[in-house]
Write a protein that holds these residues in place. Structure first.
Motif, PDB file in Angstrom:
ATOM      1  N   ALA A 174       2.584  49.560 -67.791  1.00 43.23           N
ATOM      2  CA  ALA A 174       3.647  48.769 -68.419  1.00 43.23           C
ATOM      3  C   ALA A 174       3.758  47.412 -67.743  1.00 43.23           C
ATOM      4  CB  ALA A 174       4.978  49.508 -68.324  1.00 43.23           C
ATOM      5  N   ARG A 175       4.104  46.406 -68.539  1.00 37.50           N
ATOM      6  CA  ARG A 175       4.192  45.039 -68.013  1.00 37.50           C
ATOM      7  C   ARG A 175       5.648  44.634 -67.788  1.00 37.50           C
ATOM      8  NH1 ARG A 175      -0.319  42.045 -67.682  1.00 37.50           N
ATOM      9  NH2 ARG A 175      -2.193  42.949 -68.647  1.00 37.50           N
ATOM     10  N   VAL A 176       5.858  43.938 -66.697  1.00 35.40           N
ATOM     11  CA  VAL A 176       7.189  43.473 -66.323  1.00 35.40           C
ATOM     12  C   VAL A 176       7.645  42.379 -67.273  1.00 35.40           C
ATOM     13  CG1 VAL A 176       8.507  42.282 -64.534  1.00 35.40           C
ATOM     14  CG2 VAL A 176       6.854  44.058 -63.899  1.00 35.40           C
ATOM     15  N   GLY A 177       8.815  42.546 -67.835  1.00 35.95           N
ATOM     16  CA  GLY A 177       9.384  41.513 -68.688  1.00 35.95           C
ATOM     17  C   GLY A 177       8.835  41.466 -70.089  1.00 35.95           C
ATOM     18  N   GLY A 178       7.946  42.401 -70.442  1.00 39.97           N
ATOM     19  CA  GLY A 178       7.431  42.460 -71.795  1.00 39.97           C
ATOM     20  C   GLY A 178       6.501  41.328 -72.184  1.00 39.97           C
ATOM     21  N   LEU A 179       5.973  40.575 -71.212  1.00 38.12           N
ATOM     22  CA  LEU A 179       5.036  39.493 -71.520  1.00 38.12           C
ATOM     23  C   LEU A 179       3.601  40.001 -71.450  1.00 38.12           C
ATOM     24  CD1 LEU A 179       6.484  36.443 -69.537  1.00 38.12           C
ATOM     25  CD2 LEU A 179       6.837  37.035 -71.930  1.00 38.12           C
ATOM     26  N   ASP A 180       2.751  39.495 -72.350  1.00 29.98           N
ATOM     27  CA  ASP A 180       1.338  39.905 -72.354  1.00 29.98           C
ATOM     28  C   ASP A 180       0.547  39.214 -71.250  1.00 29.98           C
ATOM     29  OD1 ASP A 180       1.329  41.713 -74.576  1.00 29.98           O
ATOM     30  OD2 ASP A 180       1.597  39.984 -75.879  1.00 29.98           O
ATOM     31  N   THR A 181       0.973  38.028 -70.843  1.00 30.20           N
ATOM     32  CA  THR A 181       0.278  37.286 -69.794  1.00 30.20           C
ATOM     33  C   THR A 181       1.277  36.892 -68.706  1.00 30.20           C
ATOM     34  OG1 THR A 181       0.598  35.206 -70.989  1.00 30.20           O
ATOM     35  CG2 THR A 181      -1.483  36.390 -71.344  1.00 30.20           C
ATOM     36  N   PRO A 182       0.831  36.875 -67.457  1.00 29.62           N
ATOM     37  CA  PRO A 182       1.740  36.543 -66.343  1.00 29.62           C
ATOM     38  C   PRO A 182       2.209  35.091 -66.401  1.00 29.62           C
ATOM     39  CG  PRO A 182      -0.243  37.666 -65.569  1.00 29.62           C
ATOM     40  CD  PRO A 182      -0.496  37.288 -66.989  1.00 29.62           C
ATOM     41  N   GLU A 183       3.413  34.869 -65.883  1.00 28.75           N
ATOM     42  CA  GLU A 183       3.952  33.514 -65.802  1.00 28.75           C
ATOM     43  C   GLU A 183       3.251  32.695 -64.729  1.00 28.75           C
ATOM     44  OE1 GLU A 183       8.554  33.597 -67.276  1.00 28.75           O
ATOM     45  OE2 GLU A 183       8.192  34.184 -65.192  1.00 28.75           O
ATOM     46  N   LEU A 184       2.821  33.345 -63.643  1.00 33.37           N
ATOM     47  CA  LEU A 184       2.142  32.665 -62.544  1.00 33.37           C
ATOM     48  C   LEU A 184       0.701  33.133 -62.451  1.00 33.37           C
ATOM     49  CD1 LEU A 184       4.864  32.920 -59.724  1.00 33.37           C
ATOM     50  CD2 LEU A 184       4.299  30.897 -61.063  1.00 33.37           C
ATOM     51  N   SER A 185      -0.207  32.244 -62.062  1.00 38.20           N
ATOM     52  CA  SER A 185      -1.598  32.638 -61.850  1.00 38.20           C
ATOM     53  C   SER A 185      -1.662  33.630 -60.696  1.00 38.20           C
ATOM     54  CB  SER A 185      -2.457  31.417 -61.525  1.00 38.20           C
ATOM     55  OG  SER A 185      -2.131  30.898 -60.240  1.00 38.20           O
ATOM     56  N   THR A 186      -2.737  34.395 -60.633  1.00 43.60           N
ATOM     57  CA  THR A 186      -2.873  35.415 -59.598  1.00 43.60           C
ATOM     58  C   THR A 186      -2.818  34.817 -58.203  1.00 43.60           C
ATOM     59  OG1 THR A 186      -4.177  36.835 -61.067  1.00 43.60           O
ATOM     60  CG2 THR A 186      -4.352  37.255 -58.704  1.00 43.60           C
ATOM     61  N   PHE A 187      -3.482  33.688 -57.988  1.00 37.15           N
ATOM     62  CA  PHE A 187      -3.500  33.078 -56.660  1.00 37.15           C
ATOM     63  C   PHE A 187      -2.111  32.604 -56.254  1.00 37.15           C
ATOM     64  CE2 PHE A 187      -4.018  29.443 -53.767  1.00 37.15           C
ATOM     65  CZ  PHE A 187      -4.691  30.076 -52.736  1.00 37.15           C
ATOM     66  N   LYS A 188      -1.406  31.931 -57.171  1.00 39.90           N
ATOM     67  CA  LYS A 188      -0.052  31.470 -56.864  1.00 39.90           C
ATOM     68  C   LYS A 188       0.862  32.661 -56.570  1.00 39.90           C
ATOM     69  CE  LYS A 188      -0.168  27.274 -59.719  1.00 39.90           C
ATOM     70  NZ  LYS A 188       0.418  26.604 -60.913  1.00 39.90           N
ATOM     71  N   TRP A 189       0.743  33.685 -57.396  1.00 40.25           N
ATOM     72  CA  TRP A 189       1.583  34.875 -57.262  1.00 40.25           C
ATOM     73  C   TRP A 189       1.364  35.565 -55.914  1.00 40.25           C
ATOM     74  CZ3 TRP A 189      -0.149  40.249 -58.409  1.00 40.25           C
ATOM     75  CH2 TRP A 189       0.909  41.155 -58.467  1.00 40.25           C
ATOM     76  N   LEU A 190       0.096  35.806 -55.567  1.00 41.89           N
ATOM     77  CA  LEU A 190      -0.215  36.462 -54.303  1.00 41.89           C
ATOM     78  C   LEU A 190       0.156  35.585 -53.107  1.00 41.89           C
ATOM     79  CD1 LEU A 190      -3.662  38.134 -55.112  1.00 41.89           C
ATOM     80  CD2 LEU A 190      -1.438  39.257 -54.882  1.00 41.89           C
ATOM     81  N   SER A 191       0.003  34.276 -53.258  1.00 44.40           N
ATOM     82  CA  SER A 191       0.355  33.362 -52.176  1.00 44.40           C
ATOM     83  C   SER A 191       1.841  33.442 -51.866  1.00 44.40           C
ATOM     84  CB  SER A 191      -0.006  31.918 -52.549  1.00 44.40           C
ATOM     85  OG  SER A 191      -1.390  31.768 -52.711  1.00 44.40           O
ATOM     86  N   ILE A 192       2.664  33.446 -52.914  1.00 45.45           N
ATOM     87  CA  ILE A 192       4.112  33.521 -52.705  1.00 45.45           C
ATOM     88  C   ILE A 192       4.497  34.844 -52.062  1.00 45.45           C
ATOM     89  CG2 ILE A 192       6.355  33.593 -53.869  1.00 45.45           C
ATOM     90  CD1 ILE A 192       5.231  31.673 -55.958  1.00 45.45           C
ATOM     91  N   ILE A 193       3.896  35.942 -52.527  1.00 49.34           N
ATOM     92  CA  ILE A 193       4.199  37.261 -51.953  1.00 49.34           C
ATOM     93  C   ILE A 193       3.833  37.298 -50.479  1.00 49.34           C
ATOM     94  CG2 ILE A 193       3.492  39.687 -51.937  1.00 49.34           C
ATOM     95  CD1 ILE A 193       3.354  39.571 -54.969  1.00 49.34           C
TER      96      ILE A 193
END
Length: 529
Positions: free
Chosen positions: A88-107
């Motif tokens: 299941a996808r968070v927020g019901g979106l088919d594509t992420p709001e942030l790119s994988t690199f940006k997302w992992l960097s923030i985490i």
């Protein structure tokens, strides 16, 4: 797949949201800051004694409970990650709001933050010169290397990261994006208490406890950074060491993370996180390629292998089988610290993970990030162990006195590049703390306002408040920063009760999301869904 009727940025997050903040949350959290500072001014020794006693009692009486909470969170999260609902996808979106690199960097930058950088060099060396209770190797010997790294991995590995944003992030994501509830700690208790916790004083008290825990846990690294950078610049370039230098560092640091928080996730926060990741990768490459490469490779393999094989022995060790002081100042202290951060970190993870699958979110936080952390601890701490073993320096006395700023600078100067590398690590440490400051200022503002795009003024207020509190406490002596850091162990008591329901509501929320998106036909069991 099914999607919400309209984006969360357009739907009201809660009828209780407030542009400038819930008065109960603001009153209690700001009241705590003022009370702690005023009480410290009036009676420094009294504050230290009261919090020290509370810290010792909490560690002795509730340490095992904290350990069990982290263990259950990790194993249930891993089970959920391999379940059908994890698609299941968070927020019901088919594509992420942030790119994988940006997302992992923030985490990585938000959750590892300054704490990991402060302890990455010194903690493995400490466990090398003082054998942890789970092992019986001779301190300072070659055989002690694997156990020293494994013990550090335990404190900063799978258990720590899982409680910061796996099951709780799933609950918040479902509650916020699918049910329109606010991104606030009180929402974690909604499946248990329903509407009673969403309005009035009870929800305000819940949110305030979580905000206070994060303020205590964030002001500590901010203050410690000022002392560490002041000490480092004095040793490296001869600048004056003292409160004046520390104050300048706090002003620069505060300006950096307040600006980042004010510009938001898609601008300042992700830009600062990406810069930090690139700098960390550069430093890591230099250490690995030009440092003791073979030693580091072998130490990591042995240390990680020991971590896995001794995982349960280290995770379940109590004061009955280990010295009480050791459990209090190491395992329980760290685990309580992470619990204190748990709700607000989960809010931040849920906020940046829209469009990601539950599986991606859990594995990124509870598996990928811990593995990256173990690599970082091996590069810095493993190098420190190598230089300690080969008698390049001796950090035994400094670490027995818990002088981790001395340990970090000593190890940094011994690395390839010497003074240049030490300055680079000081810069990296500064940016790491800034990424914690900006993300926590943002998350606190989200909690206070009940809105996932909080007013800029609220973000700035909390960012400035934490820097100001650090400045006042440092003026009274760096010991007060340490006292505040101990206080987070006490705040872990109420915060743990906020996290506890996610052990069963996390999987329920995941399956509710999966049913809504047509991914599973498992019977509906969620309370209040």
């Amino acid at each position: 797949m099914s999607t919400p009727d309209h984006p969360s940025s357009e739907r009201p997050t809660s009828r209780h949201s407030n542009r400038f903040g819930d008065p109960v949350v603001l009153g209690l959290s700001v009241g705590f800051v003022v009370l702690f500072v005023v009480w410290s001014i009036i009676d420094v020794d009294g504050v230290a004694a009261a919090i020290g006693n509370g810290f010792a009692w909490t560690a002795a009486m509730l340490g095992s409970y904290f350990q069990l909470l982290l263990l259950l969170t990790f194993f249930i999260a891993m089970g959920l990650a391999i379940s059908p609902a994890a698609s299941a996808r968070v927020g019901g979106l088919d594509t992420p709001e942030l790119s994988t690199f940006k997302w992992l960097s923030i985490i990585m930058c938000t959750l590892l933050a300054g704490g990991g950088v402060f302890f990455a060099a010194g903690e493995p060396v400490y466990h090398f010169v003082v054998t942890p209770p789970a092992f019986d190797t001779e301190a300072g010997s070659v055989e002690a290397v694997a156990g020293a790294l494994a013990q550090s991995f335990m404190h900063w590995g799978f258990l720590a990261w899982a409680v910061l944003g796996s099951l709780t992030a799933v609950v918040l994501a479902h509650s916020h994006y699918d049910k329109g509830l606010p991104l606030q700690p009180r929402t974690l208790l909604y499946p248990v208490f329903g509407e009673r916790v969403m309005g009035g004083w009870l929800g305000g008290v819940v949110d305030a406890c979580c905000v206070i825990a994060v303020v205590a846990g964030t002001v500590g690294p901010i203050g410690f950074l000022a002392t560490q950078v002041s000490f480092g610049l004095h040793e490296l370039v001869g600048t004056a060491e003292g409160y004046g230098t520390q104050l300048v560092i706090l002003v620069v640091l505060g300006a950096l993370y307040v600006t980042s928080a004010a510009t938001g996730i898609n601008k300042g926060i992700q830009l600062l996180s990406r810069l930090n990741v690139f700098l960390a990768l550069g430093i890591a490459a230099v250490i690995f390629l030009f440092g003791p490469t073979l030693f580091l490779t072998n130490a990591y393999l042995q240390g990680f292998g020991e971590y896995i094989s001794s995982f349960l022995a280290m995770a379940t060790m109590t004061s009955e089988t280990a010295p009480a002081w050791w459990m209090q100042w190491w395992t329980v202290f760290f685990f309580a610290w992470f619990i204190g951060y748990g709700p607000l970190m989960a809010i931040f993870v849920a906020r940046i993970s829209r469009g990601r699958t539950i599986r991606q979110m859990i594995l990124a936080v509870a598996v990928m990030a811990p593995i990256a952390t173990t690599v970082w601890f091996t590069l810095l701490g493993g190098s420190g162990i190598h230089y300690q073993l080969t008698e390049v320096f001796d950090l035994t006395e400094a670490l027995n006195n818990f002088q981790f700023d001395v340990a970090t600078l000593t190890v940094a100067q011994a690395l390839p590049g010497g003074t240049f590398m030490a300055l680079a690590i000081l810069l990296l440490t500064t940016i790491f703390v800034a990424t914690t400051g900006d993300s926590m200022s943002y998350a606190i503002a989200v909690v206070c306002t009940g809105h996932d795009r909080p007013h800029v003024g609220v973000r700035v207020f909390w960012g400035v408040s934490m820097s100001l509190m650090a400045a006042i406490l440092l003026y009274m002596g760096s010991g007060q920063i340490g006292v505040l850091q101990q206080f987070i162990v006490i705040t872990a008591i109420p915060v743990s009760l906020v996290l506890l329901p996610s052990l069963w509501t996390g999987p329920q929320a995941a399956y509710a999301m999966a049913r809504q998106q047509g991914l599973t036909t498992r019977p509906k069991v969620i309370v209040n869904d």
